[in-house]
Each structure stands twice: as C-alpha cells, then as structure tokens.
Design a protein around this motif. Structure first.
Motif, PDB file in Angstrom:
ATOM      1  N   GLY A 168       0.800  -1.217   0.000  1.00 22.53           N
ATOM      2  CA  GLY A 168       0.000   0.000   0.000  1.00 22.53           C
ATOM      3  C   GLY A 168       0.831   1.264   0.000  1.00 22.53           C
ATOM      4  O   GLY A 168       0.286   2.375  -0.031  1.00 22.53           O
ATOM      5  N   SER A 169       2.151   1.109   0.054  1.00 16.45           N
ATOM      6  CA  SER A 169       3.027   2.288   0.045  1.00 16.45           C
ATOM      7  C   SER A 169       3.122   2.857  -1.363  1.00 16.45           C
ATOM      8  O   SER A 169       3.581   2.177  -2.286  1.00 16.45           O
ATOM      9  N   LEU A 170       2.711   4.127  -1.498  1.00 14.89           N
ATOM     10  CA  LEU A 170       2.783   4.773  -2.823  1.00 14.89           C
ATOM     11  C   LEU A 170       4.225   5.060  -3.198  1.00 14.89           C
ATOM     12  O   LEU A 170       4.544   5.259  -4.368  1.00 14.89           O
ATOM     13  N   THR A 171       5.100   5.100  -2.213  1.00 13.62           N
ATOM     14  CA  THR A 171       6.523   5.315  -2.477  1.00 13.62           C
ATOM     15  C   THR A 171       7.189   4.025  -2.955  1.00 13.62           C
ATOM     16  O   THR A 171       7.925   4.032  -3.945  1.00 13.62           O
ATOM     17  N   LEU A 172       6.915   2.919  -2.267  1.00 17.36           N
ATOM     18  CA  LEU A 172       7.631   1.664  -2.558  1.00 17.36           C
ATOM     19  C   LEU A 172       7.070   0.918  -3.766  1.00 17.36           C
ATOM     20  O   LEU A 172       7.827   0.336  -4.542  1.00 17.36           O
ATOM     21  N   ARG A 173       5.741   0.881  -3.885  1.00 23.75           N
ATOM     22  CA  ARG A 173       5.075   0.155  -4.990  1.00 23.75           C
ATOM     23  C   ARG A 173       5.652  -1.239  -5.170  1.00 23.75           C
ATOM     24  O   ARG A 173       6.150  -1.596  -6.248  1.00 23.75           O
ATOM     25  N   SER A 223      -3.337   1.310   0.979  1.00 24.79           N
ATOM     26  CA  SER A 223      -3.037   2.753   0.958  1.00 24.79           C
ATOM     27  C   SER A 223      -4.130   3.505   1.719  1.00 24.79           C
ATOM     28  O   SER A 223      -3.846   4.422   2.500  1.00 24.79           O
ATOM     29  N   MET A 224      -5.373   3.127   1.474  1.00 23.17           N
ATOM     30  CA  MET A 224      -6.481   3.812   2.145  1.00 23.17           C
ATOM     31  C   MET A 224      -6.487   3.491   3.634  1.00 23.17           C
ATOM     32  O   MET A 224      -6.782   4.369   4.461  1.00 23.17           O
ATOM     33  N   LEU A 225      -6.146   2.253   3.965  1.00 20.51           N
ATOM     34  CA  LEU A 225      -6.060   1.898   5.389  1.00 20.51           C
ATOM     35  C   LEU A 225      -4.998   2.758   6.076  1.00 20.51           C
ATOM     36  O   LEU A 225      -5.213   3.250   7.189  1.00 20.51           O
ATOM     37  N   ALA A 230      -0.268   1.890  12.124  1.00 15.87           N
ATOM     38  CA  ALA A 230      -0.364   0.814  11.125  1.00 15.87           C
ATOM     39  C   ALA A 230       0.974   0.102  11.044  1.00 15.87           C
ATOM     40  O   ALA A 230       2.024   0.676  11.363  1.00 15.87           O
ATOM     41  N   CYS A 231       0.924  -1.163  10.613  1.00 14.19           N
ATOM     42  CA  CYS A 231       2.179  -1.910  10.482  1.00 14.19           C
ATOM     43  C   CYS A 231       2.174  -2.765   9.226  1.00 14.19           C
ATOM     44  O   CYS A 231       1.118  -3.067   8.656  1.00 14.19           O
ATOM     45  N   CYS A 232       3.375  -3.141   8.815  1.00 11.57           N
ATOM     46  CA  CYS A 232       3.545  -4.116   7.737  1.00 11.57           C
ATOM     47  C   CYS A 232       4.270  -5.324   8.315  1.00 11.57           C
ATOM     48  O   CYS A 232       5.362  -5.176   8.872  1.00 11.57           O
ATOM     49  N   PRO A 233       3.677  -6.514   8.182  1.00 14.04           N
ATOM     50  CA  PRO A 233       4.301  -7.713   8.773  1.00 14.04           C
ATOM     51  C   PRO A 233       5.453  -8.280   7.951  1.00 14.04           C
ATOM     52  O   PRO A 233       6.127  -9.197   8.412  1.00 14.04           O
ATOM     53  N   GLY A 234       5.678  -7.735   6.754  1.00 10.53           N
ATOM     54  CA  GLY A 234       6.651  -8.358   5.851  1.00 10.53           C
ATOM     55  C   GLY A 234       5.972  -9.458   5.048  1.00 10.53           C
ATOM     56  O   GLY A 234       4.742  -9.601   5.078  1.00 10.53           O
ATOM     57  N   ASP A 240       9.476  -4.079  10.996  1.00  8.22           N
ATOM     58  CA  ASP A 240      10.557  -4.444  11.924  1.00  8.22           C
ATOM     59  C   ASP A 240      11.750  -3.496  11.834  1.00  8.22           C
ATOM     60  O   ASP A 240      12.509  -3.362  12.787  1.00  8.22           O
ATOM     61  N   GLU A 241      11.922  -2.894  10.659  1.00 10.90           N
ATOM     62  CA  GLU A 241      13.094  -2.036  10.441  1.00 10.90           C
ATOM     63  C   GLU A 241      12.860  -0.607  10.906  1.00 10.90           C
ATOM     64  O   GLU A 241      13.810   0.176  10.985  1.00 10.90           O
ATOM     65  N   GLY A 242      11.616  -0.245  11.130  1.00 10.09           N
ATOM     66  CA  GLY A 242      11.316   1.133  11.535  1.00 10.09           C
ATOM     67  C   GLY A 242      10.169   1.701  10.715  1.00 10.09           C
ATOM     68  O   GLY A 242       9.205   0.989  10.420  1.00 10.09           O
ATOM     69  N   VAL A 243      10.302   2.966  10.322  1.00 11.31           N
ATOM     70  CA  VAL A 243       9.225   3.643   9.593  1.00 11.31           C
ATOM     71  C   VAL A 243       9.170   3.145   8.143  1.00 11.31           C
ATOM     72  O   VAL A 243      10.206   3.044   7.477  1.00 11.31           O
ATOM     73  N   VAL A 244       7.962   2.835   7.676  1.00  9.08           N
ATOM     74  CA  VAL A 244       7.750   2.483   6.264  1.00  9.08           C
ATOM     75  C   VAL A 244       7.256   3.750   5.565  1.00  9.08           C
ATOM     76  O   VAL A 244       6.345   4.416   6.079  1.00  9.08           O
ATOM     77  N   PRO A 245       7.822   4.109   4.410  1.00 13.45           N
ATOM     78  CA  PRO A 245       7.325   5.312   3.718  1.00 13.45           C
ATOM     79  C   PRO A 245       5.880   5.132   3.264  1.00 13.45           C
ATOM     80  O   PRO A 245       5.480   4.042   2.875  1.00 13.45           O
ATOM     81  N   TRP A 246       5.105   6.195   3.343  1.00  9.61           N
ATOM     82  CA  TRP A 246       3.694   6.137   2.941  1.00  9.61           C
ATOM     83  C   TRP A 246       3.554   5.785   1.478  1.00  9.61           C
ATOM     84  O   TRP A 246       4.343   6.199   0.669  1.00  9.61           O
TER      85      TRP A 246
END
Ligand code: NDP
Length: 241
Positions: free
Chosen positions: A151-156, A169-171, A191-195, A235-241
């Motif tokens: 959902g990261s518009l930066t990472l895609r 992204s909406m979440l 919010a989090c990303c589990p990998g 786990d690594e820290g902040v995920v870009p939006w």
C-alpha cells in the motif's frame, strides 16, 4: 470477572490463523487476555483451544468484519465479558480475486474492488468505531491496523494489485486520520507491515514465519504512553507512505 480485570484485554480480528493467530499467541504469552475474533465457529473454537493449551487466557468472539450486526454483537460480547478493551489489532484482511497472480487495473472487476475494500478498509472502520467506547474505558488503549508495504505509494512493491494495494493505501490514510482525531486522547493508533509471511494468504510461499510477521503488531499493541502515533512501521522502523 476479577480474572479478566487484572489483565489487559486484546481483541485480534481474523485471529484463527496466520499472522492474526500469531499476534493472539504473542499477546497471550505476554499475559493479555485474548479475544479471538473469527467468523467461523469451528475455526474460532479450535484457535481458542490451541491458545489455551499454550497457557494463554483466551475466549472466542464471533466476528465477521463485513457485517454491522456481527461487529455490534462482538462489541456487546466484549462489554459483557470484560467491560473494556485495551488493545485492538485490526488484522483480518483479504487479497481479493486475482487473475494470473495479479489484479489488472485496466480490466478490474469493480466487485473485486468493493469486496476487498469492504473487508480491508470498511471492516477496520466498522470494528474500530464499534470498539472505541470500550477502548476509551482502558488506561492505555492501543489500536494496530495490519497494513502492507504494497500500500506504500513510495515503494510500490509486489505484483500489480489494483484492489489490494489501494485498500492498504487507504487503510494507511485512515490510520492517520484516526490518529489526528484521537491526538488529545490516550488512544494510540498505528499501522504496520508484517513483511512477506508464509500463510494461506501467500500460499505459504514466503520467507517469514507468522511469528516474525506478528512481532511489529505486538510491539505497536504494547507501546508506552509516549509511543508514536499515526505512523506506519515494520521491523526495520518507519515504512514510507
Ligand atoms: P490469512 O489468509 O492467513 O488470514 C486472514 C485472516 O483474516 C483469517 O483469519 C480470515 O478468516 C480473516 N478474515 C478474512 N475476512 C474476514 C472477515 N470478513 N471477517 C473476519 N475475519 C476475516 O492471511 P495473513 O495472516 O497472511 O494476513 C493477515 C493480515 O496481514 C491481512 O490484513 C493481510 O493483508 C496482511 N498482510 C499479510 C502479508 C503476508 O505476507 N502474509 C503481507 C502484508 C500484509 P477465515 O479463516 O475465516 O477466512
């Protein structure tokens, strides 16, 4: 009800398997009473039994996040059983139908989009708003929305998934709005990303275990009072939006 009043009460949605079960297991091991939110009676009972066998204090809560009635009944069950809610982990999520492992935006069936949004976004709003009165009764309430770096518009990252990725992204965006609205309260929302985790969701073809995937949600569910608000973390820290 002295038994539960001494412990924090944590509701995990979609807790019968995968990352949700691992979050429930981890929070149970930390001494929380776990409310196992799951829509299927047999799968819910089996998860509660497995958690109890591992030493956790757990009870089942019938919960289909796409149903107003089910969510209202779940809130009533928790109110009756515990009287408050300390932790809400909005974990239940679906990928939606794919074609060749992807969701092509140029041919997207709007019913797929609606179905995915109904669970991954509307479900979170439905459950969070039903549980907020109970969360507000807790000393240090925490809400964790299980999102995805897709959902990261930066990472895609990942395949083209025109329903699933935008739902996350909406979440993320809604997580930020909740955090803004609740900034002056003791309710902390992240919010989090589990990998990339081996579950039914990924056909078990992914490198991380459910326990590894659950770790960031557990960390955000147990943040101190001065912890971050309205962020997106792995786990690594902040995920870009
Ligand atoms: P699973 O498919 O293993 O588990 C999903 C869970 O959600 C199940 O318990 C399922 O219940 C439940 N669920 C689905 N729809 C509903 C509903 N309407 N009401 C209640 N429960 C429901 O997936 P994961 O454990 O892998 O995924 C958990 C979360 O993590 C999801 O939000 C997913 O988007 C996210 N995620 C997963 C990643 C991965 O690599 N696995 C990566 C990034 C994010 P049932 O058994 O009844 O279907």
């Amino acid at each position: 009800m002295g038994r539960v009043n001494d412990r924090k009460i944590a509701l995990v949605t979609g807790a019968n398997k995968g990352i949700g079960f691992a979050v429930a297991h981890g929070l149970g091991a930390l001494g929380n009473t776990v409310a196992v939110g799951a829509r299927d009676d047999a799968r819910r009972d089996e998860a509660v039994e497995r958690l109890r066998a591992s030493g956790a204090d757990a009870f089942g809560v019938a919960l289909d996040v796409t149903s107003d009635e089910s969510v209202a009944a779940a809130a009533a069950t928790i109110a009756r059983t515990a009287g408050r809610l300390d932790v809400l982990v909005n974990n239940a999520g679906i990928a939606g139908r794919t074609d060749g492992g992807a969701q092509d935006p140029t041919t997207l069936d709007l019913d797929v989009l609606r179905t995915v949004l109904d669970t991954n976004v509307f479900g979170v709003v439905r459950v969070t708003n039903a549980m907020l009165p109970l969360l507000r009764r807790a000393d240090a309430p925490r809400v964790v929305n299980v999102s995805s770096n897709m959902g990261s518009l930066t990472l895609r990252t990942g395949p083209v998934m025109a329903a699933y990725a935008p739902s996350k992204s909406m979440l993320n965006s809604i997580t930020a709005q909740y955090a803004r609205r609740l900034a002056d309260t003791h309710v902390i929302v992240n919010a989090c990303c589990p990998g990339y985790v081996a579950t039914d969701f990924t056909g078990f073809a992914a490198p991380r275990t459910p326990e590894q995937g659950a770790a960031i949600a557990i960390r955000l569910a147990t943040l101190p009072d001065d912890g971050p608000r309205g962020g997106f973390f792995d786990d690594e820290g902040v995920v870009p939006w």
